[in-house]
Enzyme design. Structure first.
Site, PDB file in Angstrom:
ATOM      1  CE  LYS A 219     -30.249  -6.690 -12.295  1.00 11.63           C
ATOM      2  NZ  LYS A 219     -30.062  -8.038 -12.831  1.00 11.63           N
ATOM      3  CD  GLU A 225     -27.038   3.039 -24.415  1.00 11.05           C
ATOM      4  OE1 GLU A 225     -26.732   2.885 -23.205  1.00 11.05           O
ATOM      5  OE2 GLU A 225     -26.615   2.313 -25.336  1.00 11.05           O
ATOM      6  N   GLY A 281     -32.387  -8.281 -16.584  1.00  9.28           N
ATOM      7  CA  GLY A 281     -33.027  -7.183 -17.320  1.00  9.28           C
ATOM      8  C   GLY A 281     -34.090  -7.671 -18.296  1.00  9.28           C
ATOM      9  NE  ARG A 282     -31.137 -12.501 -21.302  1.00  9.86           N
ATOM     10  CZ  ARG A 282     -29.966 -12.230 -20.755  1.00  9.86           C
ATOM     11  NH1 ARG A 282     -29.601 -10.977 -20.549  1.00  9.86           N
ATOM     12  NH2 ARG A 282     -29.159 -13.196 -20.376  1.00  9.86           N
ATOM     13  CD  GLU A 367     -29.010  -8.689 -23.186  1.00  3.50           C
ATOM     14  OE1 GLU A 367     -28.554  -7.690 -23.769  1.00  3.50           O
ATOM     15  OE2 GLU A 367     -29.776  -8.595 -22.200  1.00  3.50           O
ATOM     16  CG  HIS A 398     -48.661  -8.148 -48.833  1.00  3.62           C
ATOM     17  ND1 HIS A 398     -49.217  -8.390 -50.072  1.00  3.62           N
ATOM     18  CD2 HIS A 398     -49.592  -8.532 -47.917  1.00  3.62           C
ATOM     19  CE1 HIS A 398     -50.438  -8.867 -49.914  1.00  3.62           C
ATOM     20  NE2 HIS A 398     -50.696  -8.978 -48.618  1.00  3.62           N
ATOM     21  CE  LYS A 518     -23.764  -2.203 -21.687  1.00  2.00           C
ATOM     22  NZ  LYS A 518     -24.267  -2.731 -20.419  1.00  2.00           N
TER      23      LYS A 518
HETATM   24  O1  F6P Z   1     -26.786  -3.914 -22.569  1.00  2.99           O
HETATM   25  C1  F6P Z   1     -27.334  -4.997 -21.962  1.00  2.99           C
HETATM   26  C2  F6P Z   1     -28.128  -4.700 -20.732  1.00  2.99           C
HETATM   27  O2  F6P Z   1     -27.367  -4.938 -19.622  1.00  2.99           O
HETATM   28  C3  F6P Z   1     -29.405  -5.520 -20.742  1.00  2.99           C
HETATM   29  O3  F6P Z   1     -29.220  -6.801 -20.303  1.00  2.99           O
HETATM   30  C4  F6P Z   1     -30.307  -4.690 -19.923  1.00  2.99           C
HETATM   31  O4  F6P Z   1     -31.634  -5.064 -20.096  1.00  2.99           O
HETATM   32  C5  F6P Z   1     -29.977  -3.312 -20.454  1.00  2.99           C
HETATM   33  O5  F6P Z   1     -28.576  -3.350 -20.668  1.00  2.99           O
HETATM   34  C6  F6P Z   1     -30.353  -2.161 -19.582  1.00  2.99           C
HETATM   35  O6  F6P Z   1     -29.735  -2.192 -18.338  1.00  2.99           O
HETATM   36  P1  F6P Z   1     -30.238  -1.320 -17.143  1.00  2.99           P
HETATM   37  O7  F6P Z   1     -31.629  -1.714 -16.815  1.00  2.99           O
HETATM   38  O8  F6P Z   1     -29.278  -1.582 -16.014  1.00  2.99           O
HETATM   39  O9  F6P Z   1     -30.184   0.132 -17.569  1.00  2.99           O
END
Ligand code: F6P
Length: 556
Positions: A219, A225, A281-282, A367, A398, A518
């Site tokens: 987003k 990452e 995002g979620r 979240e 199990h 972060k």
């Molecule tokens: O770390 C939380 C977050 O902001 C989530 O809410 C989101 O889904 C994820 O990081 C990834 O964010 P982006 O789509 O901006 O890379």
């Protein structure tokens, strides 16, 4: 926890939840209900298992095996009404900026609105933009799936790798796994999320760069990452394609709200699929973030998924609370979380394709509702979001079910099952369904000492073999796992989360809690990479862990 209004926040005059009439009535009522056993509730009401059910848009919910009476339901619904749930729902669907801490509308429901609908944000109807992006995704998907979109060397695309994390990964992976049955098997789909280099290395180790397309999904397009993995992907791709920068246009597409960052990364914005800040995002798996899903299952199936979401949206928006599936599930979650003190909810899909569904729900639920202050900044005095977890049946049986059956904690369970298998194989499906039905029955009714003794069990062994029962569960049944049903299931949980958040008076749509880690990581990275010993200003534990890591690194 003391109630306090934080400095700098202005109370909007929301009546505290614990002061509400229905809340107080539920507190008193709980004292009676906690003594009741499901065995007696069923014995006293032979029709309970038929009555305490609800069905909508192809999902059947049996909530009779919950520790509730008719009075509980009545009071929970009163609580929803007193909490203004109806007006909160309307505000969300209307596009009001209910995500107050970020001043954003919350309009994932617009992502699945039909073409002719009108939903206005900041003076403009967003529905045409949504459909324009969907059409662009469909065109691109058809070209890749049909082999018309060629890689730099002229070969067709055989591998698609989604790079993203959180909502830009969990939804696409879950949907890909859930709908694998409908997917294009000639294309390999992989998902890279972790900054651990192993994730990327293992994803590409057997792939040919000339046949591999990366979808960089973020987003913000700034997430550490994702951008680190995207840079490694570009290096790997360029390396395999003779270093020709022009190849990036054929092997990289972006899904983002941030065109400037996409361009800065070197992806042509013509190859970008956009979405908007009013999609959290979620809550984004049905936006362009679903590009990998659409590439896998095709545009028609993706539209069926959206239609499923929309049907559940309409049910949530219009159905009376008494028969509203997400409202009922949200209220039951509150009942156990806030009155019984349950800390978790287990989600147990008896469908192998839903193996990533609990992991997906973890971000959606935790979240969203892992919050400690109300909308006006006041510290809450009650428990908010429970921990969601789970595994597909029958594997969990199990493993951890022992604790659910005989442990000391109350763990409400959501069982999810389907009438028809997607892979019919001998007696497997009947056995699978026998297991899910047996588990909810065993949890609810257990086995008394008398029953255990009557089996000839020696006295000393009896306590070990007794099942107390009275463990609550919901059972959700649908005919078969289709794209449409998946959309309904996800929307069911989205709106259950909304219901809970609205009653707790919290903002279910921000996630400030992820920020501190972060920021600290950005500070620690140069301390780990520095050639000379850095001056460290952390606590003594963090300082010595940094020094130890630097030594371990040198030794390698
Ligand atoms: O770390 C939380 C977050 O902001 C989530 O809410 C989101 O889904 C994820 O990081 C990834 O964010 P982006 O789509 O901006 O890379």
């Amino acid at each position: 926890m003391a109630t306090q209004v934080r400095a700098g926040t202005k109370s909007r005059g929301i009546e505290p939840l614990t002061k509400r009439k229905a809340w107080k009535a539920l507190q008193t009522h709980y004292k009676t209900v906690r003594e009741l056993h499901l065995r007696n509730l069923f014995a006293d009401d032979p029709k309970r298992g038929e009555r305490m059910t609800a069905e909508a848009v192809g999902l059947f919910l049996d909530y009779s095996k919950n520790r509730i009476t008719g009075e509980t339901l009545k009071l929970l619904i009163e609580l929803a009404e007193e909490s203004g749930l109806r007006s909160r729902i309307d505000a969300m669907f209307r596009g009001e900026k209910i995500n107050t801490t970020e001043q954003r509308a919350v309009l994932h429901t617009a992502l699945r609105a039909p073409k002719g609908a009108s939903i206005v944000v900041d003076g403009g109807n967003v529905v045409p933009q949504v459909h324009a992006v969907l059409d662009k995704m469909a065109d691109f998907s058809n070209r890749v799936r049909g082999g018309d979109w060629k890689g730099h060397t002229g070969k067709r695309i055989r591998n698609v790798i989604n790079i993203g994390i959180g909502g830009s990964d969990l939804g696409p992976v879950m949907a890909y796994e859930a709908l694998k049955h409908y997917s294009e098997r000639a294309i390999t789909f992989r998902f890279v999320s972790n900054i651990d280099g192993t994730d990327f290395a293992e994803a590409v180790r057997d792939l040919d760069p000339s046949e591999t397309l990366f979808s960089v999904s973020s987003k913000t397009f700034t997430t550490l990452e994702t951008m680190t993995n995207a840079r490694s992907a570009r290096a790997w791709s360029l390396d395999g394609l003779g270093g020709d920068e022009r190849s990036v246009a054929k092997h990289f597409v972006a899904v983002s709200t941030n065109a400037a960052e996409v361009a800065k990364f070197g992806i042509d914005t013509a190859n970008m699929f956009g979405f908007w800040d009013w999609v959290g995002g979620r809550y984004s798996m049905d936006s362009a973030i679903g590009l990998a899903t659409m590439l896998a299952i095709g545009p028609d199936n993706f539209r069926a998924l959206l239609d499923g979401f929309h049907q559940m949206d309409e049910h949530f928006r219009t159905a009376p609370f008494e028969s509203n599936l997400p409202v009922l599930m949200g209220l039951l979650a509150i009942w156990y979380n806030d009155f019984f003190g349950a800390q978790t909810v287990a989600v147990l899909p008896y469908e192998q394709y839903l193996k990533r569904f609990p992991a997906y729900l973890q971000q959606l639920t935790m979240e969203s509702n892992g919050k400690h202050v109300t909308l006006d900044g006041t510290e809450v005095t009650y428990a908010t979001g429970p921990i969601y977890w789970g595994e597909p049946g029958t594997n969990g049986q199990h493993s951890f079910y022992q604790l659910i059956h005989q442990g000391t904690r109350l763990i409400p369970c959501d069982f999810i099952a389907f009438g028809q298998p997607l892979n019919s194989l001998g007696r497997h499906h009947d056995m699978l369904l026998a297991n899910v039905l047996a588990q909810s029955e065993a949890l609810a009714f257990g086995k008394t000492p008398e029953q255990v003794k009557a089996e000839g069990t020696p006295d000393w062994l009896v306590p070990h073999r007794v099942f107390e029962g009275n463990r609550p569960s919901n059972t959700i049944l649908a005919d078969r796992l289709t794209p449409e049903i998946l959309g309904k299931l996800v929307a069911l949980y989205e709106h259950s989360v909304f219901t809970q958040g609205a009653i707790w008076q919290i903002n279910s749509f921000d996630q400030w809690g992820v920020e501190l880690g972060k920021v600290l990581a950005q500070r620690i990275i140069p301390e780990l990479e520095s050639k000379t010993d850095p001056a460290l200003g952390h606590d003594s534990s963090t300082n010595s862990l940094i020094r130890r890591y630097r030594k371990l690194k040198e030794a390698s």
